[in-house]
Structures are given as structure tokens and as C-alpha cells.
Design an enzyme around this catalytic site. Structure first.
Site, mmCIF file in Angstrom:
data_model
loop_
_atom_site.group_PDB
_atom_site.id
_atom_site.type_symbol
_atom_site.label_atom_id
_atom_site.label_comp_id
_atom_site.label_asym_id
_atom_site.label_seq_id
_atom_site.Cartn_x
_atom_site.Cartn_y
_atom_site.Cartn_z
ATOM 1 N N GLY A 157 7.211 -14.216 -12.670
ATOM 2 C CA GLY A 157 7.876 -14.682 -10.950
ATOM 3 C C GLY A 157 6.759 -14.132 -9.965
ATOM 4 O O GLY A 157 6.290 -15.167 -8.792
ATOM 5 N N ARG A 158 5.058 -13.490 -10.213
ATOM 6 C CA ARG A 158 3.860 -14.118 -10.095
ATOM 7 C C ARG A 158 3.474 -14.964 -9.918
ATOM 8 O O ARG A 158 2.497 -15.454 -9.686
ATOM 9 C CB ARG A 158 3.082 -12.900 -9.600
ATOM 10 C CG ARG A 158 3.160 -12.780 -11.455
ATOM 11 C CD ARG A 158 2.667 -11.068 -11.768
ATOM 12 N NE ARG A 158 1.930 -10.568 -13.259
ATOM 13 C CZ ARG A 158 3.501 -9.660 -13.828
ATOM 14 N NH1 ARG A 158 4.468 -9.844 -13.235
ATOM 15 N NH2 ARG A 158 2.977 -9.206 -14.569
ATOM 16 N N HIS A 167 -14.975 -4.809 11.748
ATOM 17 C CA HIS A 167 -14.640 -3.771 12.564
ATOM 18 C C HIS A 167 -13.598 -2.944 12.158
ATOM 19 O O HIS A 167 -13.159 -2.884 12.812
ATOM 20 C CB HIS A 167 -14.040 -4.314 14.086
ATOM 21 C CG HIS A 167 -15.355 -5.533 14.085
ATOM 22 N ND1 HIS A 167 -16.226 -5.307 15.484
ATOM 23 C CD2 HIS A 167 -15.617 -6.751 14.556
ATOM 24 C CE1 HIS A 167 -17.209 -6.353 15.478
ATOM 25 N NE2 HIS A 167 -16.693 -6.748 14.580
ATOM 26 N N LYS A 225 13.625 0.061 -10.363
ATOM 27 C CA LYS A 225 14.945 -0.773 -9.733
ATOM 28 C C LYS A 225 16.225 -0.148 -10.689
ATOM 29 O O LYS A 225 17.132 -0.326 -9.655
ATOM 30 C CB LYS A 225 14.775 -2.791 -10.595
ATOM 31 C CG LYS A 225 14.026 -3.973 -9.259
ATOM 32 C CD LYS A 225 13.634 -4.711 -10.630
ATOM 33 C CE LYS A 225 12.941 -5.666 -9.266
ATOM 34 N NZ LYS A 225 12.907 -7.086 -10.008
ATOM 35 N N GLU A 276 -0.062 -6.185 -10.916
ATOM 36 C CA GLU A 276 1.105 -6.587 -11.112
ATOM 37 C C GLU A 276 0.722 -6.976 -12.892
ATOM 38 O O GLU A 276 1.734 -5.700 -13.563
ATOM 39 C CB GLU A 276 2.187 -7.049 -10.124
ATOM 40 C CG GLU A 276 3.759 -6.554 -11.084
ATOM 41 C CD GLU A 276 4.985 -7.327 -9.803
ATOM 42 O OE1 GLU A 276 5.136 -6.662 -9.496
ATOM 43 O OE2 GLU A 276 4.933 -8.590 -10.500
ATOM 44 N N GLU A 295 17.393 -6.454 -3.774
ATOM 45 C CA GLU A 295 16.209 -6.452 -2.209
ATOM 46 C C GLU A 295 16.986 -8.063 -1.893
ATOM 47 O O GLU A 295 17.275 -8.507 -0.995
ATOM 48 C CB GLU A 295 15.377 -6.487 -1.547
ATOM 49 C CG GLU A 295 14.636 -4.750 -2.356
ATOM 50 C CD GLU A 295 14.192 -4.778 -3.569
ATOM 51 O OE1 GLU A 295 13.450 -3.714 -3.783
ATOM 52 O OE2 GLU A 295 14.942 -5.740 -4.730
ATOM 53 N N LYS A 297 15.037 -14.816 -9.122
ATOM 54 C CA LYS A 297 14.980 -15.600 -10.688
ATOM 55 C C LYS A 297 16.261 -15.239 -10.863
ATOM 56 O O LYS A 297 16.941 -16.092 -12.208
ATOM 57 C CB LYS A 297 14.127 -14.578 -11.343
ATOM 58 C CG LYS A 297 13.806 -15.658 -12.849
ATOM 59 C CD LYS A 297 12.302 -14.543 -14.061
ATOM 60 C CE LYS A 297 11.662 -15.115 -14.760
ATOM 61 N NZ LYS A 297 10.976 -14.645 -15.323
#
Length: 555
Positions: free
Chosen positions: A267-268, A384, A499, A353, A212, A206
Site C-alpha cells: 500500500g505505501r 516558529h 484491524k 510502517e 474505513e 487493495k
């Protein structure tokens, strides 16, 4: 000031919790043969069964009253109209505008944003069609074969999940790779499989400042320059989805290849924007528009349907009943569809978030639980792995089962087994097994107690349209819960804190500072001892073609 837990409706729900403490879900079915019909709902290509919940008619009525007495109608209208509802960041929340199919203008700060949205959609169409048709060529004149999306959080989870979910629609000549982890092993593993002459990188960030993502992007750029072209060729192999056009251009990306999105897109919630470029490249622009159309159909349902027949509202209220009145700490997402194997991770970010907050919109501490811990994986693998705890453990975990009805050709028997397993598990969680231990004349201590609640969401078929509707359903569910809890679902100060401190440590790695706690100082000393040069430029680039590596494709 209004206090949620002191409201008449909240206190009535607390009394109902006590009154229904010994109720069993299966008894509700015995008492009302029409329960399934009453507590199921279809919206377009999605069908929801919410009848297997520990919710009586009286409880449901009070939950709906809770929604009616909340600010839901007002806040929903504000969201769709572009008012500022992200109060801490002073922004509107308009991801819904990105999939809007209507002709009405939508104003932010007095400016109609729909022309810009349509312009960006057209940019996505032209670019995706150029790459898919082979018109877009790399520096050597060869067509693109591999697309690498570099992003993290919402810039990775949404497009990654959608591309894998819709793999059967993928362009046969393109392979897709997603790099998110700052661990250098992640990007090296991807790069060693690729030819720089036929690889396209999408830098999805953004602000074009995410640590990262930028580190991975710089590593990819260095690999490209070391193994292929020069600086002038970067523009043929790198594009960006970002609000920071200048920073992207400084990186070497051509101005016309910076795909805009806006500060009012979280962002999400960004897969509907240019962050969704990998989706358009994979399934085609027409498929991408179908994804948006499905989300828009769910938007219209969310706006228009009464609360008692409103799918996002009902899912939100069911969650509130378990979180706030039944002591549930977690919510399991179990898709019985391998194509949806990354859906739990996507929904984990979306929910945790958004609603992982402990203060209300006025900055005051809340005295009730908010967002749950969201987790899960595909069935039947989960059967399982963790289903034992869900059946017999001491944790109380509501479950969302999700599946598509239409099988893939040639594997109909597999799909039938998959669906019957899901239905059997939902039934077993509700019914349990109260067998008799005949030898000792008592209930079998190894029986399953049952009375474990679940929803079942069925897609007619896993298509772009139905996937769009499914994601929008969960977006609105999270929104409704945030409104009722009176929290801001659209900021993420905890993420920003991490951050900021990471940046401070990185900048002062060579200092013997006393500004950090003793543990952090001690760990930093160990890092310094092993990494004399901590700069990103020390990361070695893998060879352009590793013959021992196999091509990586979404699974």
C-alpha cells in the site's frame, strides 16, 4: 547465526562513536576545505549535501563497510527481479516494476507481469484523458468537475501528497478531494460542497475490504442515490482501484472501470500503480508518466552507483549512524516548499510502517534500534513552532531539509527569503552560538550548542519527474536500512492486529462479552449507551449543494 551487533564492523563503529564523541562538525570543514565537494552528490534533478553531519571520514568508511558486508547487493537484485523478499507474506516486492521503462520481461511465478502493467497503464491513459477532455459524462450528461478519492494509508497519502505537490500542473476544470478518516465529519464536509451530477468517486482499496474506506464509500454511494440518480447510474460516477474485481462490481462499479493492481504492490508503495489515478487525472497521463520516469531514473542510480556515491545508500547509512550509535529516536523532515506540505506525513508512513519492527526476518527479537519516529512540517512555519527544541532542547534530532530552487513567477522575493531561511537554519544548527556572558564571565547559558546535523536536498524544480525521483530515493533509503537491520520492511502485522480487533469489537458491540479487558468493556458500555444503532446506515447524508459551503481545493 549472524548477529549484527557482534560483527567486527559494528563494534568498530561503536569505538568510533566513543572516539568522536567530542568532535564538532564545523571542525571537519576546517580540517578539509573540500568536504562539501566530497560529501555532495547530484542525481538527475536532485542535489544532496550531506556534509553537515557528525560523520568523520573514518566513520563514513566504516558505515560503507557495514553496507558492503550486508546482504544489500543480493536483496536489491532479488527485489528488482521479482524474488520473494516479503518472507512473512510469501510475496515478491515489485513496486519498482510499475515504473519500469525497460523492455525486459519480469517474471512472477513464471509469468511475465510487464504486459499486465502496460495494459493497466493504457487503461489509466484512456480513462484520464476521457475525464479531462470532457468525453466522460455523468448520468445527467454533464462533464466531471470534482474527483473524490476515497482511501486510507497508502491509498490516500501517496496520491494526496503528489496531487498537492504538483498543484500548478492541475487541470483547471477539475477539483480534487481526498477522504480518508472514518470520522463521518470528514466525508460530510466534502460532500456538502459537491454536485452529484458532476462528481466522480475513486474507491481505492487493495482488497475492497478496508473498513474505513468501505464505510466512506457506502456513505458516498448513499448520498449519490439520495440526491441524484438510481442504481444504474452508479457506474458513471464510481470507479475502483482494487485487486478484488468481484467485490468492486458488487458495489455497482462497472467491470471495465475496476483498475487492477497486484498483491506484490504494498500500500505505501502503490502510488505508481492505479492507486495513482488521481495523479493522472490531475496532471495528465503524460505528467504521470514523467513521475514514473523520475522514479525509474532513481532506481537505475540505486542499482548502478557504487555505495560511496549512491544517494539512497548514503542517506540510509547516515540514519543508521544516528539511530544506532548516537541515540537519535526521531528524524525530522522539513520541506521549505509549501507544495510539499504533506510530504512529512507520506514519509512517516513509508518509514515507520516499513521499519517499525522488533524482530528480524527469522522472527527473532533484535537487540538494536530499528526505524525512527519520522515527523515534521514545512519551513518556515517550523522555525516558529518546534525549532526551539531542535536548537536548545535535550533531544537529538537529525533533519532533512528539502527545497526546490526554481521560484514561482511573481514571488521570487518570497522564494529567496524561503531558501535563505533554510540555509541559515542549517548553518545555525551546525554552528550554534557560543556567546560570552560578560556580566558573569562565563558562557552565555542561553546560547545554542550547535553541532546538530542535517542533510539538504535541493530539487532543480518541483516537477513530476523530480518528485518521482525524490519519493523513490526515500523508498530505497528505507529498504537499505531494513536490509542492514535484517528485518522485513514489507509487512505490517501491527496494522493488521488493530484491524482485526476493530472488526471483533464491531461485530460484538451488542454483546456483554467478557472477552475484552475491563477498560475496553467499560468503554464499550459507554458507546452502547450513546449509540443504540451502530450501523453505518445511520450516518445522515448532507444536502447535495450547500450554498454556504465554499469549494474545497488542494492547497
Amino acid at each position: 547465526m549472524f548477529q549484527l551487533t557482534r560483527s567486527v564492523t559494528w563494534q568498530a563503529l561503536e569505538r568510533l562513536r566513543d572516539d568522536t564523541a567530542h568532535d564538532r562538525i564545523r571542525d571537519y570543514f576546517a580540517q578539509d576545505p573540500q568536504r562539501f565537494d566530497k560529501m555532495s552528490l547530484r542525481v538527475d534533478g536532485l542535489f544532496l549535501d550531506y556534509s553537515k553531519h557528525l560523520i568523520s571520514d573514518a566513520v563514513l568508511a566504516k558505515l560503507l563497510e557495514l553496507a558492503d558486508h550486508s546482504a544489500l547487493v543480493q536483496r536489491r537484485a532479488q527485489m528488482f527481479s521479482g524474488d520473494i523478499i516479503n518472507v512473512t507474506e510469501n510475496r515478491p516486492v515489485l513496486h519498482t516494476a510499475l515504473r519500469n521503462q525497460g523492455d525486459e520481461p519480469l517474471y512472477v511465478d513464471g509469468k511475465d507481469v510487464m504486459p499486465e502493467i502496460h495494459q493497466t497503464r493504457e487503461q489509466i491513459r484512456r480513462f484520464s484523458e476521457a475525464v479531462r477532455s470532457g468525453e466522460w459524462l455523468g448520468y445527467s450528461g454533464e462533464r466531471i468537475k470534482d474527483v473524490v478519492n476515497i482511501g486510507i494509508g497508502g491509498s490516500d497519502l501517496g496520491p494526496n501528497m503528489a496531487c498537492r505537490a504538483l498543484l500548478k500542473y492541475r487541470h483547471s476544470g477539475l477539483n480534487f478531494h481526498f477522504v480518508s478518516n472514518v470520522d463521518g465529519a470528514h466525508i460530510q464536509k466534502v460532500l456538502q460542497r459537491l454536485d452529484p451530477a458532476t462528481t466522480l468517486f475513486i474507491v481505492s482499496t487493495k482488497t475492497f475490504s478496508t473498513q474505513e474506506t468501505l464505510l466512506n464509500a457506502k456513505t458516498a454511494r448513499r448520498w449519490f442515490l439520495d440526491n441524484a440518480g438510481d442504481d444504474a447510474d452508479v457506474g458513471a460516477h464510481f470507479i475502483a482501484a482494487s485487486t478484488n474485481r468481484e467485490a468492486a462490481m458488487a458495489f455497482g462499479i462497472r467491470e471495465e472501470n475496476v483498475f487492477e493492481f497486484w498483491a506484490w504492490v504494498g500500500g505505501r508503495y502503490s502510488m505508481w500503480s492505479s492507486i495513482g489515478l488521481p495523479i493522472a487525472l490531475s496532471i495528465g497521463f503524460a505528467g504521470f508518466m514523467e513521475l514514473l520516469e523520475g522514479a525509474y531514473a532513481m532506481d537505475r542510480h540505486f542499482i548502478e552507483a557504487p555505495n560511496a556515491r549512491n544517494m539512497p545508500v548514503l542517506l540510509a547509512l547516515i540514519g543508521i549512524w544516528y539511530i544506532n550509535f548516537q541515540g537519535a529516536e526521531t528524524q525530522a523532515i522539513v520541506p521549505y516548499d509549501q507544495a510539499l506540505h504533506q510530504l512529512p506525513a507520506f514519509l512517516q508512513q513509508l518509514d515507520m510502517e516499513s521499519n517499525g519492527k522488533s524482530v528480524n526476518i527469522f522472527g527473532q527479537p533484535v537487540d538494536y534500534k530499528t526505524g525512527p519516529i519520522v515527523w515534521g512540517q514545512t519551513g518556515s512555519n517550523g522555525q516558529h513552532a518546534f525549532f526551539q527544541l531542535l536548537h536548545q532542547g535535550t533531544r537529538y534530532v537529525p533533519i532533512d531539509f528539502i527545497a526546490s530552487l526554481k521560484p514561482e513567477p511573481g514571488v521570487e522575493d518570497h522564494h529567496f527569503a524561503l531558501l535563505t531561511n533554510m540555509l541559515a537554519q542549517a548553518n545555525a544548527f551546525m554552528e550554534g552560538s557560543q556567546g560570552q556572558d560578560r556580566q558573569h564571565g562565563r558562557l552565555d547559558p542561553y546560547s545554542c550548542p550547535g553541532n546538530r546535523p542535517s542533510s539538504t536536498l535541493l530539487l532543480d524544480e518541483l516537477t513530476p519527474r523530480n518528485l518521482g525521483a525524490l519519493i523513490a530515493l526515500y523508498e530505497h533509503k528505507v529498504f537499505v536500512q531494513g536490509v542492514i537491520w535484517n528485518i522485513n520492511s514489507f509487512d505490517q502485522w501491527g496494522v493488521q492486529l488493530g484491524k482485526r480487533i476493530a472488526g471483533e469489537i464491531s461485530e460484538r458491540i451488542d454483546e456483554r462479552t467478557q472477552d475484552f479487558d475491563a477498560s475496553t468493556q467499560g468503554l464499550l458500555a459507554l458507546v452502547r449507551a450513546h449509540f443504540k444503532d451502530h450501523q453505518a446506515s445511520s450516518t445522515p447524508s448532507p444536502p447535495p449543494n450547500d450554498p454556504s459551503a465554499k469549494e474545497e481545493k488542494p492547497s
